[in-house]
Design a protein around this motif. Structure first.
Motif, PDB file in Angstrom:
ATOM      1  N   PRO A   1      12.163  25.607  37.500  1.00 11.25           N
ATOM      2  CA  PRO A   1      12.953  24.972  38.552  1.00 11.25           C
ATOM      3  C   PRO A   1      13.592  26.023  39.442  1.00 11.25           C
ATOM      4  O   PRO A   1      13.967  27.105  38.979  1.00 11.25           O
ATOM      5  CB  PRO A   1      14.019  24.189  37.769  1.00 11.25           C
ATOM      6  CG  PRO A   1      13.479  24.067  36.382  1.00 11.25           C
ATOM      7  CD  PRO A   1      12.639  25.281  36.158  1.00 11.25           C
ATOM      8  N   VAL A   2      13.725  25.702  40.720  1.00  8.52           N
ATOM      9  CA  VAL A   2      14.329  26.674  41.626  1.00  8.52           C
ATOM     10  C   VAL A   2      15.833  26.738  41.435  1.00  8.52           C
ATOM     11  O   VAL A   2      16.467  27.724  41.797  1.00  8.52           O
ATOM     12  CB  VAL A   2      14.010  26.326  43.096  1.00  8.52           C
ATOM     13  CG1 VAL A   2      12.520  26.365  43.333  1.00  8.52           C
ATOM     14  CG2 VAL A   2      14.577  24.976  43.486  1.00  8.52           C
ATOM     15  N   SER A   3      16.437  25.679  40.896  1.00  9.85           N
ATOM     16  CA  SER A   3      17.879  25.676  40.688  1.00  9.85           C
ATOM     17  C   SER A   3      18.196  26.027  39.245  1.00  9.85           C
ATOM     18  O   SER A   3      17.408  25.781  38.340  1.00  9.85           O
ATOM     19  CB  SER A   3      18.459  24.297  41.027  1.00  9.85           C
ATOM     20  OG  SER A   3      17.859  23.305  40.237  1.00  9.85           O
ATOM     21  N   ALA A   4      19.380  26.609  39.026  1.00 11.88           N
ATOM     22  CA  ALA A   4      19.850  26.954  37.686  1.00 11.88           C
ATOM     23  C   ALA A   4      18.771  27.670  36.884  1.00 11.88           C
ATOM     24  O   ALA A   4      18.331  27.200  35.847  1.00 11.88           O
ATOM     25  CB  ALA A   4      20.308  25.700  36.950  1.00 11.88           C
ATOM     26  N   PRO A   5      18.284  28.854  37.353  1.00 12.09           N
ATOM     27  CA  PRO A   5      17.149  29.502  36.698  1.00 12.09           C
ATOM     28  C   PRO A   5      17.426  29.953  35.275  1.00 12.09           C
ATOM     29  O   PRO A   5      16.495  30.186  34.526  1.00 12.09           O
ATOM     30  CB  PRO A   5      16.863  30.700  37.610  1.00 12.09           C
ATOM     31  CG  PRO A   5      18.158  30.961  38.305  1.00 12.09           C
ATOM     32  CD  PRO A   5      18.790  29.622  38.497  1.00 12.09           C
ATOM     33  N   ASN A   6      18.690  30.112  34.887  1.00  9.51           N
ATOM     34  CA  ASN A   6      18.974  30.528  33.512  1.00  9.51           C
ATOM     35  C   ASN A   6      20.041  29.635  32.899  1.00  9.51           C
ATOM     36  O   ASN A   6      20.999  30.092  32.291  1.00  9.51           O
ATOM     37  CB  ASN A   6      19.418  31.992  33.461  1.00  9.51           C
ATOM     38  CG  ASN A   6      19.279  32.560  32.056  1.00  9.51           C
ATOM     39  OD1 ASN A   6      18.448  32.108  31.268  1.00  9.51           O
ATOM     40  ND2 ASN A   6      20.104  33.539  31.731  1.00  9.51           N
ATOM     41  N   ARG A   7      19.850  28.348  33.062  1.00 10.26           N
ATOM     42  CA  ARG A   7      20.733  27.351  32.476  1.00 10.26           C
ATOM     43  C   ARG A   7      19.890  26.468  31.569  1.00 10.26           C
ATOM     44  O   ARG A   7      18.819  26.011  31.968  1.00 10.26           O
ATOM     45  CB  ARG A   7      21.391  26.516  33.577  1.00 10.26           C
ATOM     46  CG  ARG A   7      22.620  25.749  33.125  1.00 10.26           C
ATOM     47  CD  ARG A   7      23.254  25.007  34.290  1.00 10.26           C
ATOM     48  NE  ARG A   7      24.556  24.487  33.935  1.00 10.26           N
ATOM     49  CZ  ARG A   7      25.210  23.578  34.641  1.00 10.26           C
ATOM     50  NH1 ARG A   7      24.680  23.099  35.753  1.00 10.26           N
ATOM     51  NH2 ARG A   7      26.393  23.149  34.258  1.00 10.26           N
ATOM     52  N   TRP A   8      20.372  26.231  30.350  1.00  9.97           N
ATOM     53  CA  TRP A   8      19.584  25.528  29.346  1.00  9.97           C
ATOM     54  C   TRP A   8      20.364  24.345  28.797  1.00  9.97           C
ATOM     55  O   TRP A   8      21.591  24.342  28.787  1.00  9.97           O
ATOM     56  CB  TRP A   8      19.238  26.476  28.193  1.00  9.97           C
ATOM     57  CG  TRP A   8      18.403  27.646  28.604  1.00  9.97           C
ATOM     58  CD1 TRP A   8      18.838  28.794  29.209  1.00  9.97           C
ATOM     59  CD2 TRP A   8      16.994  27.784  28.463  1.00  9.97           C
ATOM     60  NE1 TRP A   8      17.784  29.637  29.444  1.00  9.97           N
ATOM     61  CE2 TRP A   8      16.638  29.041  28.994  1.00  9.97           C
ATOM     62  CE3 TRP A   8      15.995  26.969  27.926  1.00  9.97           C
ATOM     63  CZ2 TRP A   8      15.327  29.504  29.007  1.00  9.97           C
ATOM     64  CZ3 TRP A   8      14.687  27.428  27.936  1.00  9.97           C
ATOM     65  CH2 TRP A   8      14.361  28.676  28.472  1.00  9.97           C
ATOM     66  N   ILE A   9      19.624  23.344  28.321  1.00 13.71           N
ATOM     67  CA  ILE A   9      20.234  22.203  27.658  1.00 13.71           C
ATOM     68  C   ILE A   9      19.565  22.028  26.301  1.00 13.71           C
ATOM     69  O   ILE A   9      18.337  22.098  26.180  1.00 13.71           O
ATOM     70  CB  ILE A   9      20.125  20.920  28.512  1.00 13.71           C
ATOM     71  CG1 ILE A   9      20.857  19.765  27.831  1.00 13.71           C
ATOM     72  CG2 ILE A   9      18.681  20.558  28.825  1.00 13.71           C
ATOM     73  CD1 ILE A   9      21.089  18.574  28.747  1.00 13.71           C
ATOM     74  N   ILE A  10      20.381  21.847  25.266  1.00 15.42           N
ATOM     75  CA  ILE A  10      19.884  21.730  23.901  1.00 15.42           C
ATOM     76  C   ILE A  10      19.707  20.252  23.559  1.00 15.42           C
ATOM     77  O   ILE A  10      20.608  19.439  23.769  1.00 15.42           O
ATOM     78  CB  ILE A  10      20.841  22.409  22.911  1.00 15.42           C
ATOM     79  CG1 ILE A  10      20.917  23.916  23.215  1.00 15.42           C
ATOM     80  CG2 ILE A  10      20.388  22.188  21.474  1.00 15.42           C
ATOM     81  CD1 ILE A  10      21.922  24.665  22.365  1.00 15.42           C
ATOM     82  N   LYS A  11      18.535  19.925  23.034  1.00 15.54           N
ATOM     83  CA  LYS A  11      18.198  18.546  22.694  1.00 15.54           C
ATOM     84  C   LYS A  11      17.633  18.487  21.280  1.00 15.54           C
ATOM     85  O   LYS A  11      17.079  19.465  20.778  1.00 15.54           O
ATOM     86  CB  LYS A  11      17.147  17.990  23.670  1.00 15.54           C
ATOM     87  CG  LYS A  11      17.570  17.976  25.129  1.00 15.54           C
ATOM     88  CD  LYS A  11      16.460  17.416  26.005  1.00 15.54           C
ATOM     89  CE  LYS A  11      16.869  17.323  27.458  1.00 15.54           C
ATOM     90  NZ  LYS A  11      15.786  16.746  28.304  1.00 15.54           N
ATOM     91  N   GLY A  12      17.749  17.317  20.663  1.00 16.16           N
ATOM     92  CA  GLY A  12      17.138  17.110  19.361  1.00 16.16           C
ATOM     93  C   GLY A  12      15.648  16.856  19.489  1.00 16.16           C
ATOM     94  O   GLY A  12      15.198  16.234  20.456  1.00 16.16           O
TER      95      GLY A  12
ATOM     96  N   ARG B   1      14.939  24.233  29.905  1.00 12.85           N
ATOM     97  CA  ARG B   1      15.536  24.646  31.169  1.00 12.85           C
ATOM     98  C   ARG B   1      16.218  23.448  31.825  1.00 12.85           C
ATOM     99  O   ARG B   1      15.612  22.393  31.976  1.00 12.85           O
ATOM    100  CB  ARG B   1      14.470  25.184  32.113  1.00 12.85           C
ATOM    101  CG  ARG B   1      13.893  26.521  31.709  1.00 12.85           C
ATOM    102  CD  ARG B   1      14.736  27.675  32.190  1.00 12.85           C
ATOM    103  NE  ARG B   1      14.060  28.943  31.955  1.00 12.85           N
ATOM    104  CZ  ARG B   1      14.558  30.116  32.294  1.00 12.85           C
ATOM    105  NH1 ARG B   1      15.726  30.191  32.892  1.00 12.85           N
ATOM    106  NH2 ARG B   1      13.894  31.218  32.034  1.00 12.85           N
ATOM    107  N   PHE B   2      17.479  23.618  32.196  1.00 15.62           N
ATOM    108  CA  PHE B   2      18.209  22.528  32.830  1.00 15.62           C
ATOM    109  C   PHE B   2      17.894  22.506  34.319  1.00 15.62           C
ATOM    110  O   PHE B   2      17.993  23.529  35.002  1.00 15.62           O
ATOM    111  CB  PHE B   2      19.710  22.693  32.620  1.00 15.62           C
ATOM    112  CG  PHE B   2      20.515  21.581  33.223  1.00 15.62           C
ATOM    113  CD1 PHE B   2      20.481  20.315  32.672  1.00 15.62           C
ATOM    114  CD2 PHE B   2      21.292  21.799  34.347  1.00 15.62           C
ATOM    115  CE1 PHE B   2      21.210  19.276  33.230  1.00 15.62           C
ATOM    116  CE2 PHE B   2      22.026  20.774  34.912  1.00 15.62           C
ATOM    117  CZ  PHE B   2      21.992  19.504  34.354  1.00 15.62           C
ATOM    118  N   VAL B   3      17.508  21.343  34.804  1.00 15.71           N
ATOM    119  CA  VAL B   3      17.176  21.172  36.216  1.00 15.71           C
ATOM    120  C   VAL B   3      18.364  20.519  36.909  1.00 15.71           C
ATOM    121  O   VAL B   3      18.654  19.339  36.690  1.00 15.71           O
ATOM    122  CB  VAL B   3      15.914  20.301  36.394  1.00 15.71           C
ATOM    123  CG1 VAL B   3      15.573  20.167  37.878  1.00 15.71           C
ATOM    124  CG2 VAL B   3      14.741  20.898  35.622  1.00 15.71           C
TER     125      VAL B   3
END
Length: 210
Positions: free
Chosen positions: A15-26, A68-70
């Motif tokens: 994604p072009v936004s938040a290139p190093n932002r992550w979301i943790i999911k089960g 990766r968080f979009v």
């Protein structure tokens, strides 16, 4: 495309936004179980992401992954089986406009299940769009149908998307048996399409049983 995941990143676009932002999911949990604001990790240092995954697994006893968080808009497109192939129901967008600055725009556990929480009361679906959104909505519909055909799906399906700042859609989830309770998104889309609930159930059964 799908956002890349950890611990085994996929060879896909980013994604072009938040290139190093992550979301943790089960890995196996449904209904956004365990996914709220603290599931987001901003600009993690080397090894921090893997550490958070290990910590959550140790705490919950459940496998998890980081995606990766979009940052951007969130849509859902539902499909319902018909004689000539899947029918695309009117798409819905989550309205995050009431969220204060800095609050992650995520439909997490509280937004789905905790009726007294801010998140539950301030993540309504909306079905009205500007004419300029039409090409995007048509593209989302085509992508949802591609998912249906690629995975040979039947009956009823909901595909969830995030759309980044450049207008690029990212597939978050292909839900092959989305909730059809009266207050669920699928039922709201049926209502928007003027399809009676009983008739929708008939079409689902005809597709999966006949």
């Amino acid at each position: 495309p799908q956002p890349s995941v950890a611990p085994q990143p996929l060879a896909v676009s980013q994604p072009v936004s938040a290139p190093n932002r992550w979301i943790i999911k089960g890995v196996w949990e449904h209904g956004s179980d365990g996914m709220d604001d603290d599931a987001l990790l901003n600009d993690p240092a080397a090894g921090e992401l893997q550490g958070r995954l290990a910590e959550r697994r140790a705490r919950t006893g459940r496998r998890c992954f980081a995606e990766r968080f979009v940052e951007g808009r969130e849509f859902a497109v539902a499909l319902l089986a018909d004689e000539g192939g899947p029918e695309t129901l009117p798409p819905a967008e989550i309205d995050f406009s009431a969220f204060p600055a800095g609050k992650p725009r995520v439909v997490g556990y509280r937004a789905k299940w905790s009726e007294e929480c801010f998140e539950f009361r301030h993540t309504p679906r909306r079905f009205e769009f500007k004419p300029s959104d039409r090409p995007l909505l048509q593209r989302l519909g085509r992508l949802a149908i591609d998912c249906w055909r690629l995975f040979d799906l039947r009956g009823w399906v909901r595909v969830d998307f995030r759309v980044d700042d450049s207008g690029q859609p990212w597939i978050l989830e292909i839900n092959a048996n989305p909730c059809i309770s009266p207050d669920a998104g699928f039922s709201a889309m049926l209502q928007q399409a003027s399809i009676p609930f009983d008739r929708a159930i008939e079409r689902i059964l005809e597709d999966v049983l006949l």
